[in-house]
Enzyme design. Structure first.
Site, PDB file in Angstrom:
ATOM      1  N   SER A 130      -9.873   2.471   2.725  1.00 48.38           N
ATOM      2  CA  SER A 130      -8.909   3.099   1.860  1.00 48.38           C
ATOM      3  C   SER A 130      -7.966   2.135   1.126  1.00 48.38           C
ATOM      4  CB  SER A 130      -8.067   4.072   2.679  1.00 48.38           C
ATOM      5  OG  SER A 130      -7.256   3.390   3.615  1.00 48.38           O
ATOM      6  N   SER A 186     -10.357   0.308   6.987  1.00 53.95           N
ATOM      7  CA  SER A 186      -9.701   0.408   5.687  1.00 53.95           C
ATOM      8  C   SER A 186      -9.057  -0.874   5.173  1.00 53.95           C
ATOM      9  CB  SER A 186      -8.636   1.514   5.716  1.00 53.95           C
ATOM     10  OG  SER A 186      -9.249   2.778   5.593  1.00 53.95           O
ATOM     11  N   LYS A 245       0.847  -1.186   0.000  1.00 51.72           N
ATOM     12  CA  LYS A 245       0.000   0.000   0.000  1.00 51.72           C
ATOM     13  C   LYS A 245       0.890   1.246   0.000  1.00 51.72           C
ATOM     14  CE  LYS A 245      -3.954   2.055   2.514  1.00 51.72           C
ATOM     15  NZ  LYS A 245      -4.837   1.951   3.698  1.00 51.72           N
TER      16      LYS A 245
END
Lengths: 494, 95, 498
Positions: free
Chosen positions: A160, A184, A79
């Protein structure tokens, strides 16, 4: 021959060790999938050379008969909230466009030290603020899933960690890192039919992860199976003296202790998670989940978490407050973008830089955070929220006197179309209604896929455990995984 | 409590985010909507409740007083938009 | 106590002063990072990624900084809070990389305490006033901006960024420039004794924010101004004087004192408003979520207590009572930790080699240090730490006087040679043959000659002009080249004149 990109982390690891294939073959296969999936926009930076480099090191080690590392031969996605040395790290913002950290985050370093290779930096909601991956400066991530019946609407991969979820479900990587502040990891996992665990707050070091809300942020793995999550988490977790909130505890052998036998365990079903108007398909899946856990030997009890309805408003005070301060360092002085209008002074430069560098959702949260901390409002908002947060944590403590784990839905709906909820920030915030409470209490929680809705979209179940009891969370996740037999995958259209 | 345009501008200024009048006006209902929603917390009885201080019981560790870091000026300045003579450079500040 | 009053056109005004002193904590590494704290390094070389507030960097507190603040708190008999917290103070400035300073607002490490100040140097016990301390908290220092290196840019050096400071906040208990000065001096003395701050004001290790307001005696406090970063005792006193009379002028002209931050310009000796920092500050303090509450256990506190040295007030009293020193000498010797340390080394060595108690050698040691040694150092422009003569060497010299080996006069000569050559006193006395003689035969001969040469004065003495006795002693000593034992000389002259 097996399609290497269909293998799980465990299968890649074991197959590589057994000599079924080389690490380079695996890395090359995933690199090819990544290169062919631009339409999903899951990656901000692709690093095929890094994946190959790690693979070659693994192959050499294997050829030399050296002891292999836990993740030797396994390529993963990172990420883009984790700082990676020499590789652009943006938090999906314009602000950090071009920022190449001179350091490596603790969690990513642990993964590389464990032998994993990096396929690239995964897209996300800007500064991890969002639930649909529509706030990235680098464009929306498109879910590989589509509704049935020829509906080609682009769907949200969740957020997210939407780049992570989309990439895993589309077989661009077997696993990825995520971070979870209010859901997330879990919500995007649910939207894309994969698994993801947020460990207990303090298990994974936050050092080198671009901060959103310090008291909530936790890194965790995302992958297709519960076992893969256990494998990844073992490499990611561990005490870090550089993070004052890191827990000084040994990392358990979660994978070796996996067991779907839940005899003797009590599963709590929080009644407040079944509000009027709960999506019927979600409710039905939840009921199936209860049966699966019973089938695995668990006893089911009803519990109450009375302050559940206040979790979201609490979160939307605390997280923006912390964010407004954490993001103050982005000022155009030491790194990142600088916007210096003609004749501007220092403070003008700040205001221009931050206006240009942050997207609308980030600005909104900074503004809310600034407001709730400002003179005269601090006690009414922030102090009150920290008190309610204490009550929410107490609710969990009391529930865990009656049970060992909780079973809830992960999200209130299946994935929605991009743009559908963008106009109304509040409607978007409600996506995290089931995931936020565990974040506020710092508890470990996993999302596992349970089935598809009538439109053919994945739905997930969430298991919340006691602090530090990731094992029970993983075991219950495994029990559901075995019984749900979730094998659906998005049909390739990209 | 509902906020007006003036307050939005003040918050933007405190946040060091420049906003146009139009942007500020658009933010008024947006922020009011969110703040109105979080204000429901006011109805929770928190008598005798201490604000949460640590999410998971833990104690603050203190490190030894040893120099273990620094001397990394190149790393510190590597990403600077403007660095000169070993310094970060900013528009002249008048004190 | 004479009260300090400003004479205005409308009558007398009283000044009210409170000081917020920022003292750099003595430590090797910074408060929340492992970068060094040494003064004067190349720009941005003592900066870690944490100090530069790179994305994802986190603070980890330095135990020594906490310990030093606790010890300081104990030294002013303050309440030590076993539970405290770090808060973030949010504001934007180029010397503040995080966009917030980690400080302690809501739960400081140290609570209320007090410091006693003496207002009469000659008689330190005569005018004593207690100044209350509100709190001491620990916080990060900011970096440094340079404005004179480039025509349109300021340069940022983060070497100081993150260095630990103690902010020591007094109550508004001071009422005159002298009190403010005495308070700052005393605080500096205590910090140097404790070892928690080196007190180097010219290097910025200690600086004061001076809060000043004026009022008519008996009325409530007036509006105050805060003059920032004043870095000497003299300047603090000047700021109080100027700011108080400026405020009186404003008020008497019918104006209002504006609550504001001001800056002192030592060159012009005036304060002026810092307009650039005036925009309404709202620091949005909240507990730093990267740090847990700071909880101190009893063992930690006990170690802090055990490691405290004897403090200046106690030491001064001991010097007076146990060592029999004058109040003035005791105060002078204890005003600085280094002086007291030097004195005590001199005392210990003197007692050891003379086989006497410290009390027996104290007076002579104190007098020699304060007159002979200080005089010499003054002449040489050196500090006590730079003294060419060590306490051990000084003690040797004093022992030679005490056992009658040399006279006080010869001792002065010997000391001069010590300063020049670095030789030890016994060696100088030996080599130069300066040993004083008690050989009565030689002295008797010298006395006889002196009296014979000055027969007229002997007459006058016998006629009652007794003051001439000293003259005979002086002449005899001179004849003996100073090496005669003065007691023996006295005795023999008295006998010869009888």
């Amino acid at each position: 021959m097996t399609n290497l990109t269909d293998l799980t982390v465990a299968e890649i690891r074991d197959g590589f060790r057994a000599g079924d294939f080389s690490a380079r073959e695996v890395a090359a296969a995933f690199n090819a999938n990544v290169a062919a999936a631009k339409a999903l926009n899951a990656f901000i930076v692709e690093t095929p050379e890094k994946a190959l480099e790690a693979a070659d090191a693994a192959d050499r080690a294997r050829a030399a008969g050296e002891a292999l590392k836990p993740l030797s031969g396994v390529p993963i996605g990172m990420k883009d909230l984790f700082c990676t040395e020499g590789v652009q790290t943006t938090a999906a913002s314009h602000m950090l466009e071009g920022f190449k950290p001179t350091y490596e985050s603790t969690v990513s370093k642990k993964l590389w030290d464990a032998g994993a290779g990096m396929l690239g930096k995964l897209n996300l909601d800007q500064f991890a603020m969002g639930s649909s991956n529509e706030t990235s400066y680098y464009g929306n991530v498109i879910s590989p899933w589509r509704r049935g019946g020829g509906d080609n609407a682009a769907l949200a991969p969740g957020g997210s960690s939407g780049g992570s979820s989309a990439a895993i479900s589309a077989r661009l990587c077997p696993a990825a890192t995520g971070t979870d502040t209010g859901g997330s990891i879990r919500q995007p996992a649910a939207f894309t039919g994969i698994s993801g665990i947020k460990p207990t707050y303090g298990r994974c070091s936050r050092w080198g992860i671009v901060a959103f809300a310090s008291s909530l942020d936790q890194a965790g793995p995302m992958a297709r199976t519960v076992r893969d999550n256990a494998i990844l988490l073992e490499s990611m977790a561990g005490f870090d003296p550089k993070d004052s909130t890191s827990l000084d505890l040994a990392v358990p052998q979660w994978e070796a202790s996996l067991s779907s036998d839940l005899r003797g365990k009590k599963v709590g079903i929080p009644r407040e998670y079944r509000p009027d108007g709960l999506n019927a398909e979600i409710a039905a899946l939840w009921d199936r989940g209860i049966e699966w856990l019973k089938d695995a030997g668990a006893e089911v009890v009803e519990v109450s978490l009375p302050h559940t309805k206040y979790a979201l408003p609490t979160y939307y005070i605390i997280a923006p407050a912390e964010a407004s301060s954490n993001l103050a360092r982005y000022d155009g002085v030491r790194y990142g973008q600088r916007d210096l209008p003609d004749g501007a002074g220092l403070q003008d430069m700040y205001a221009a830089t931050r206006a240009a560098g942050f997207g609308p959702e980030v600005k909104r949260r900074i503004m809310i955070g600034t407001y709730v901390l400002s003179a005269g409002f601090y006690d009414a908002y922030y102090t009150q929220a920290q008190k309610v947060r204490a009550l929410i944590a107490r609710d969990f403590d009391q529930a865990f006197e009656k049970c060992d784990l909780l079973l809830t839905p992960t999200a209130p709906s299946a994935s929605f179309a991009l743009g559908e909820k963008q106009a109304d920030p509040l409607a978007m915030y409600l996506n995290d209604v089931f995931t936020v409470p565990a974040s506020l209490a710092g508890l470990p929680a996993i999302a596992v896929p349970g089935g598809l809705d009538a439109q053919g979209l994945p739905l997930g179940l969430q298991i919340i455990g006691k602090a530090l009891d990731e094992q029970t969370v993983l075991n219950a996740g495994l029990a559901i995984e075995e019984r749900a037999g979730f094998a659906a995958r998005p049909e390739k259209w990209w | 409590m509902s906020i007006d345009l003036q307050t939005v501008k003040k918050i933007a200024s405190l946040s060091r985010i420049s906003v146009t009048d139009a942007e500020a006006e658009a933010m008024v209902p947006e922020l009011n909507n969110i703040l109105g929603w979080v204000e429901q917390l006011g109805e929770v009885d928190v008598t005798g409740v201490e604000p949460m201080t640590a999410v998971i019981p833990n104690h603050l560790r203190l490190r030894d007083d040893v120099v273990t870091d620094g001397n990394v000026r190149d790393k510190v300045l590597a990403n600077a938009p403007q660095a000169e003579h070993g310094f970060f450079a900013v528009p002249k500040v008048i004190e | 106590m004479s009260e300090y009053r400003i004479q205005g056109a409308t009558g007398e005004w009283e000044v009210v002063i409170g000081l917020e002193v920022h003292a750099q904590v003595t430590s090797q590494a910074k408060l929340f990072s492992g970068a060094a704290t040494a003064f004067g390094a190349e720009p941005n070389t003592q900066v870690s990624l944490v100090d530069a507030a790179m994305p994802g960097m986190l603070p980890v507190p330095n135990r020594e900084c906490i310990r030093q603040a606790v010890r300081t708190g104990m030294a002013i008999k303050a309440q030590i809070n076993k539970w405290s917290r770090f808060d973030r103070k949010n504001y934007f400035y180029a010397d503040l990389p995080q966009g917030y300073q980690i400080s302690q607002l809501y739960h400081p490490l140290v609570g209320e305490g007090a410091i006693e100040i003496s207002l009469d140097e000659k008689n330190p016990d005569a005018q004593v006033k207690t100044i209350g301390i509100e709190r001491i908290h620990v916080e990060q220092d900011a970096g440094k901006l340079m404005h004179d290196q480039h025509p349109t840019r300021s340069y940022v050096d983060l070497n100081r960024s993150g260095v630990a400071l103690m902010e020591i906040v007094s109550k508004p208990d001071m009422r005159s420039p002298a009190e403010a000065g005495a308070y700052l001096s005393k605080l500096r003395t205590i910090l140097r004794y404790v070892g928690s701050c080196d007190g180097n004001m010219d290097q910025g290790s200690m600086r004061a924010d001076v809060n000043v307001s004026v009022r008519k005696p008996g009325e409530p406090f007036g509006t105050r101004t805060e003059t920032k970063n004043v870095n000497s005792v003299r300047f603090v006193m000047a700021v109080v004087e100027h700011e108080a009379s400026r405020q009186v002028d404003v008020l008497e002209a019918g104006g209002k004192v504006v609550q504001e931050t001001r800056l002192y310009d030592p060159d012009k000796n005036e304060t002026r408003s810092m307009r650039s920092k005036e925009d309404a500050h709202d620091y949005r303090y909240f507990p730093d979520p990267d740090l847990l509450p700071l909880e101190l256990d009893d063992a930690f506190l006990e170690e802090c207590r055990q490691s405290l040295p004897e403090l200046p007030d106690a030491k001064r009293q001991r010097y007076e009572q146990a060592l029999g020193l004058s109040a003035y000498n005791a105060a002078t010797l204890t005003a600085d930790a280094d002086t007291a340390r030097w004195f005590e080394a001199l005392l210990a060595e003197g007692a050891r080699i003379q086989k006497k108690s410290e009390g027996e050698v104290a007076k002579a040691s104190a007098n020699w240090l304060l007159s002979e040694l200080y005089g010499a150092l003054n002449r040489l422009g050196k500090t006590l730490e730079e003294s060419p003569v060590s306490p051990e060497e000084g003690a040797e010299l004093l022992a030679l006087i005490a056992d009658g080996t040399i006279s006080g006069t010869i001792a002065k000569q010997v000391f001069e040679i010590m300063l020049e050559t670095g030789d030890s006193a016994p060696r100088i006395v030996e080599e130069k043959g300066l040993k004083q003689t008690s050989d009565t035969g030689a002295i008797e001969a010298a006395v006889a000659k002196v009296l014979a040469d000055n027969a007229d004065k002997v007459e006058q003495y016998k006629a009652g002009k007794e003051a001439l006795f000293g003259f005979f002693v002086g002449q005899t000593m001179k004849a003996m080249q100073g090496k005669a034992n003065p007691q023996v000389v006295n005795e023999l002259i008295r006998k010869a004149l009888a």
